[in-house]
Design a protein around this motif. Structure first.
Motif, PDB file in Angstrom:
ATOM      1  N   ARG A  33       0.825  -1.222  -0.258  1.00 60.34           N
ATOM      2  CA  ARG A  33       0.048   0.014  -0.029  1.00 60.34           C
ATOM      3  C   ARG A  33       0.860   1.168  -0.034  1.00 60.34           C
ATOM      4  O   ARG A  33       0.355   2.219   0.436  1.00 60.34           O
ATOM      5  N   GLU A  34       2.189   1.352  -0.649  1.00 59.78           N
ATOM      6  CA  GLU A  34       2.908   2.263  -0.539  1.00 59.78           C
ATOM      7  C   GLU A  34       2.254   3.489  -1.141  1.00 59.78           C
ATOM      8  O   GLU A  34       2.421   4.679  -0.674  1.00 59.78           O
ATOM      9  N   ALA A  35       1.744   3.628  -2.341  1.00 58.91           N
ATOM     10  CA  ALA A  35       1.314   4.796  -2.930  1.00 58.91           C
ATOM     11  C   ALA A  35       0.095   5.361  -2.104  1.00 58.91           C
ATOM     12  O   ALA A  35       0.293   6.666  -2.058  1.00 58.91           O
ATOM     13  N   SER A  36      -0.584   4.524  -1.476  1.00 56.70           N
ATOM     14  CA  SER A  36      -1.681   5.031  -0.666  1.00 56.70           C
ATOM     15  C   SER A  36      -0.947   6.034   0.514  1.00 56.70           C
ATOM     16  O   SER A  36      -1.702   6.998   0.807  1.00 56.70           O
ATOM     17  N   PHE A  37      -0.359   5.326   1.061  1.00 54.70           N
ATOM     18  CA  PHE A  37       0.312   5.855   2.447  1.00 54.70           C
ATOM     19  C   PHE A  37       1.140   7.258   2.228  1.00 54.70           C
ATOM     20  O   PHE A  37       1.226   7.959   2.724  1.00 54.70           O
ATOM     21  N   ARG A  38       2.034   7.027   0.853  1.00 57.24           N
ATOM     22  CA  ARG A  38       2.644   8.340   0.379  1.00 57.24           C
ATOM     23  C   ARG A  38       1.717   9.180   0.093  1.00 57.24           C
ATOM     24  O   ARG A  38       2.007  10.538   0.589  1.00 57.24           O
ATOM     25  N   ARG A  39       0.500   9.124  -0.409  1.00 61.15           N
ATOM     26  CA  ARG A  39      -0.434  10.156  -0.630  1.00 61.15           C
ATOM     27  C   ARG A  39      -0.931  10.761   0.381  1.00 61.15           C
ATOM     28  O   ARG A  39      -1.017  12.001   0.606  1.00 61.15           O
ATOM     29  N   ARG A  40      -1.157   9.848   1.332  1.00 60.97           N
ATOM     30  CA  ARG A  40      -1.656  10.411   2.676  1.00 60.97           C
ATOM     31  C   ARG A  40      -0.712  11.355   3.366  1.00 60.97           C
ATOM     32  O   ARG A  40      -1.070  12.476   3.764  1.00 60.97           O
ATOM     33  N   ALA A  41       0.652  10.887   3.424  1.00 59.89           N
ATOM     34  CA  ALA A  41       1.505  11.877   4.097  1.00 59.89           C
ATOM     35  C   ALA A  41       1.686  13.058   3.183  1.00 59.89           C
ATOM     36  O   ALA A  41       1.778  14.279   3.910  1.00 59.89           O
ATOM     37  N   MET A  42       1.651  12.977   1.699  1.00 57.19           N
ATOM     38  CA  MET A  42       1.746  14.281   1.333  1.00 57.19           C
ATOM     39  C   MET A  42       0.583  15.212   1.414  1.00 57.19           C
ATOM     40  O   MET A  42       0.879  16.548   1.548  1.00 57.19           O
ATOM     41  N   ALA A  43      -0.456  14.737   1.611  1.00 58.18           N
ATOM     42  CA  ALA A  43      -1.788  15.618   1.755  1.00 58.18           C
ATOM     43  C   ALA A  43      -1.673  16.143   3.256  1.00 58.18           C
ATOM     44  O   ALA A  43      -1.922  17.285   3.296  1.00 58.18           O
ATOM     45  N   ALA A  44      -1.108  15.445   4.183  1.00 63.20           N
ATOM     46  CA  ALA A  44      -0.695  15.893   5.458  1.00 63.20           C
ATOM     47  C   ALA A  44       0.452  17.115   5.536  1.00 63.20           C
ATOM     48  O   ALA A  44       0.083  18.289   5.950  1.00 63.20           O
ATOM     49  N   LEU A  45       1.261  16.991   4.557  1.00 62.42           N
ATOM     50  CA  LEU A  45       2.230  18.095   4.385  1.00 62.42           C
ATOM     51  C   LEU A  45       1.555  19.047   3.895  1.00 62.42           C
ATOM     52  O   LEU A  45       2.120  20.321   4.105  1.00 62.42           O
ATOM     53  N   ASP A  46       1.098  19.052   2.771  1.00 59.27           N
ATOM     54  CA  ASP A  46       0.221  19.956   2.057  1.00 59.27           C
ATOM     55  C   ASP A  46       1.182  21.154   1.677  1.00 59.27           C
ATOM     56  O   ASP A  46       0.819  22.323   2.016  1.00 59.27           O
ATOM     57  N   PRO A  47       2.103  20.949   0.877  1.00 58.62           N
ATOM     58  CA  PRO A  47       3.012  22.163   0.503  1.00 58.62           C
ATOM     59  C   PRO A  47       2.245  23.254  -0.497  1.00 58.62           C
ATOM     60  O   PRO A  47       1.434  22.673  -1.271  1.00 58.62           O
ATOM     61  N   SER A  48       2.259  24.332   0.102  1.00 55.65           N
ATOM     62  CA  SER A  48       1.604  25.385  -0.712  1.00 55.65           C
ATOM     63  C   SER A  48       2.886  26.399  -1.352  1.00 55.65           C
ATOM     64  O   SER A  48       3.750  26.494  -1.146  1.00 55.65           O
TER      65      SER A  48
END
Length: 216
Positions: A33-48
């Motif tokens: 489930r790597e892709a799913s977890f990496r997406r979750r982490a990037m959503a939490a980071l939310d770089p603007s």
């Protein structure tokens, strides 16, 4: 405990020369489930747009594209890694993509090359392999501007009944393969250092995404 950072770097130098093997390792660590977890982490980071983001233990730079897409041309990304092999591979990725606002630095996680001016920091499967993670957490806290955030995607031993079955096999293998430090409670270190910390856990507690925020 004696810490040999150069020995740790040697392990990751090997992984940098075997990218397919590294992909398989991540597949096992994330149970597919790597892709799913990496997406979750990037959503939490939310770089603007316009933000400056530091990645701790950037490895080959596989998070650079997502972070750079978020910060845009006016922002900046700094990838930090102690492994010469990983830094070399990350440089190649940056050069191939032609990114002028993504920079790769070889350095110690406990002494990041920034000074209180970073909007956000990110560590993906790296904090648990740092020889002195507690010091690294404090260093990242100090590098962040007031209100800045630190997002950690990482692994820890399985919890509950599943842990009793799997940990005796998984933990020694991971320690050997990646210099993982399973005895370190990264979430507790974050909570001791940051004003607020939220945590989402997955895969029987073995994977977590922690979002830590510095006080204003």
């Amino acid at each position: 405990m004696t810490v040999d950072a150069d020995a740790d770097a040697d392990v990751y130098d090997w992984w940098s020369r075997h990218p397919r093997a590294l992909e398989m390792l991540y597949c096992l660590a994330f149970l597919g489930r790597e892709a799913s977890f990496r997406r979750r982490a990037m959503a939490a980071l939310d770089p603007s747009p316009g933000e400056h983001v530091l990645e701790l233990g950037c490895g080959t730079g596989n998070s650079f594209a997502a972070i750079r897409d978020g910060v845009g041309p006016d922002g900046a990304v700094v990838g930090l890694d102690f492994s010469r092999g990983m830094v070399r591979a990350a440089h190649e990725r940056v050069d191939d993509a032609g990114w002028t606002n993504v920079h790769v630095v070889r350095g110690d996680a406990c002494h990041p090359p920034v000074d209180g001016a970073v909007d956000a920091a990110y560590a993906s499967m790296s904090l648990s392999a740092v020889p002195e993670p507690e010091r690294a957490v404090v260093a990242i806290h100090d590098a962040l501007r007031p209100g800045g955030r630190f997002v950690v995607l990482d692994a820890r031993p399985f919890s509950g009944a599943l842990g009793l079955l799997l940990n005796p096999f998984i933990v020694p293998t991971a320690e050997w393969a990646t210099d993982w430090v399973p005895g370190v409670d990264a979430v507790a270190a974050l909570r001791r250092t940051f004003a607020s910390v939220s945590v989402d856990s997955f895969n029987a507690g073995s994977i977590f995404v922690a979002t830590a925020r510095k006080g204003d």
